[in-house]
Scaffold this active site. Structure first.
Site, short mmCIF file in Angstrom:
data_model
loop_
_atom_site.label_atom_id
_atom_site.label_comp_id
_atom_site.label_asym_id
_atom_site.label_seq_id
_atom_site.Cartn_x
_atom_site.Cartn_y
_atom_site.Cartn_z
N ASN A 98 0.84 -1.21 0.00
CA ASN A 98 0.00 0.00 0.00
C ASN A 98 0.86 1.24 0.00
OD1 ASN A 98 0.52 0.86 2.81
ND2 ASN A 98 -0.47 -1.09 3.29
N ASP A 168 -4.45 -6.00 5.26
CA ASP A 168 -5.51 -6.81 5.88
C ASP A 168 -5.56 -8.21 5.28
OD1 ASP A 168 -6.44 -4.81 7.63
OD2 ASP A 168 -7.40 -3.79 5.94
N LYS A 178 7.83 -17.95 -10.60
CA LYS A 178 7.11 -16.81 -11.18
C LYS A 178 5.88 -17.29 -11.96
CE LYS A 178 7.86 -13.03 -14.35
NZ LYS A 178 8.66 -12.61 -15.49
N PHE A 212 -4.05 3.95 15.09
CA PHE A 212 -4.27 4.98 14.08
C PHE A 212 -5.47 4.57 13.23
CE2 PHE A 212 -1.06 8.33 13.71
CZ PHE A 212 -0.28 7.98 14.81
N LYS A 226 -13.09 1.61 16.10
CA LYS A 226 -11.82 0.88 16.26
C LYS A 226 -11.28 0.99 17.67
CE LYS A 226 -10.98 1.34 11.50
NZ LYS A 226 -10.33 1.96 10.37
O1 C5P Z 1 -8.94 -1.65 11.23
P1 C5P Z 1 -7.91 -0.73 10.67
O2 C5P Z 1 -6.90 -1.45 9.80
O3 C5P Z 1 -8.42 0.48 9.97
O4 C5P Z 1 -7.15 -0.18 11.99
C1 C5P Z 1 -6.01 0.60 11.93
C2 C5P Z 1 -5.16 0.36 13.13
O5 C5P Z 1 -4.97 -1.04 13.35
C3 C5P Z 1 -3.76 0.92 12.98
O6 C5P Z 1 -3.31 1.33 14.24
C4 C5P Z 1 -2.98 -0.28 12.43
O7 C5P Z 1 -1.60 -0.17 12.74
C5 C5P Z 1 -3.63 -1.45 13.14
N1 C5P Z 1 -3.68 -2.71 12.34
C6 C5P Z 1 -2.93 -3.82 12.74
N2 C5P Z 1 -3.01 -5.01 12.04
C7 C5P Z 1 -3.79 -5.12 10.96
C8 C5P Z 1 -4.55 -4.01 10.54
C9 C5P Z 1 -4.47 -2.83 11.25
O8 C5P Z 1 -2.20 -3.72 13.74
N3 C5P Z 1 -3.83 -6.27 10.29
#
Ligand code: C5P
Length: 290
Positions: A98, A168, A178, A212, A226
């Protein structure tokens, strides 16, 4: 300010180290040397830092020295920061990632060092230079690796700031070779990664958790969800459109759901603002527990 440059044996000498510690107590500041080729032909720690970095350190001092009691604000605290994006490999040459630059997390790690904390930074891929005087710098690629490292460090942490833009999802399968192009579309199945922050929220004891929320819409509402779901002590809400920029505007929401807005400024300045609020919350918590 002393910007250090010398032979590595002198650098590691306990008498020198003791003298530095003594001078620090009187308010002198030290800009550590880099590793590299030394005048005596060793490759080791002892090279004068790049001039730009020396100037950066001095400039930062003018920012944080404005903060009341700055040198004690986080002294003795163990701070763990996750930062950057993660990289989920598809095959040996392709991956998904990302847009996160890591600037906010690196600024937070550096600000925590400036305010006296012992800082461990776990970083996904970024183009940024390692902040100075960290206790530990751990590089990772995937969300799974980041989880392993955070999980290992977490027990011994007072404050965990989860700033990383963790993917995610990851590809269900990693192809050792490959993937060859063929006629028609390519379909890759993705599976969920662990939510690292959520997991830490489940096992936290003394740790103060900061999350965050980078959102494109309904910023505050989503951030509040959150904060509750991940069992956080604080969340920093901001617009996802600022992900790669040097500046940001944020709203800090605390566990009691009161909030404070900070208008557009550099991520470096915001890092000190965020840590001021964290330190304040921790002090209040300690006072109430007494
Ligand atoms: O649910 P979302 O991804 O929007 O939440 C953001 C927060 O969760 C951020 O603090 C990010 O670092 C953390 N996060 C995490 N592991 C994930 C997704 C998000 O620690 N797989």
């Amino acid at each position: 300010f002393f910007a250090l440059a010398m032979n590595v044996k002198m650098y590691e000498n306990p008498i020198l180290k003791g003298n530095i510690e003594k001078l620090k107590k009187y308010g002198y500041k030290f800009i550590e040397a880099d590793e590299g080729l030394l005048a005596c032909n060793y490759v080791a720690k002892g090279r004068l830092k790049d001039e730009k970095e020396i100037v950066d350190e001095i400039e930062r001092f003018f920012l944080y020295s404005e903060i009341e009691n700055y040198s004690n604000l986080l002294s003795g605290k163990k701070v763990l920061v996750s930062s950057g994006r993660t990289r989920e490999d598809i095959d040996p040459v392709r991956y998904v990632t990302n847009n996160s630059s890591g600037k906010m997390g690196y600024s937070l790690a550096q600000a925590a060092v400036d305010l006296g904390a012992d800082v461990t930074l776990v970083s996904g891929p970024t183009e940024l230079k390692e902040p100075s005087s960290l206790k530990k710098f751990i590089r990772v690629n995937s969300a799974e690796q980041m989880y392993q490292e955070i999980n290992r460090e977490f027990k011994d942490t007072d404050i965990f700031i989860s700033c990383a833009a963790v993917a995610d999802y990851k590809p269900k399968e990693y192809h050792n070779e490959k993937i060859k192009k063929a006629e028609g579309n390519l379909i890759i199945e993705f599976v969920r990664n662990k939510d690292i922050l959520f997991e830490m929220g489940q096992v936290k004891e003394k740790q103060f958790l900061v999350g965050f929320a980078a959102e494109t819409n309904d910023i505050k509402e989503n951030a509040l969800k959150k904060l509750r779901k991940k069992n956080l002590d604080m969340i920093v809400a901001n617009s996802a459109f600022n992900m790669n920029s040097n500046e940001n505007a944020i709203e800090i929401i605390k566990k009691d759901e009161t909030s404070q807005e900070f208008s557009q400024k550099s991520k470096q300045e915001l890092a000190y603002e965020i840590l001021k609020v964290v330190a304040n919350e921790i002090n209040n918590k300690n006072k109430n527990n007494k």
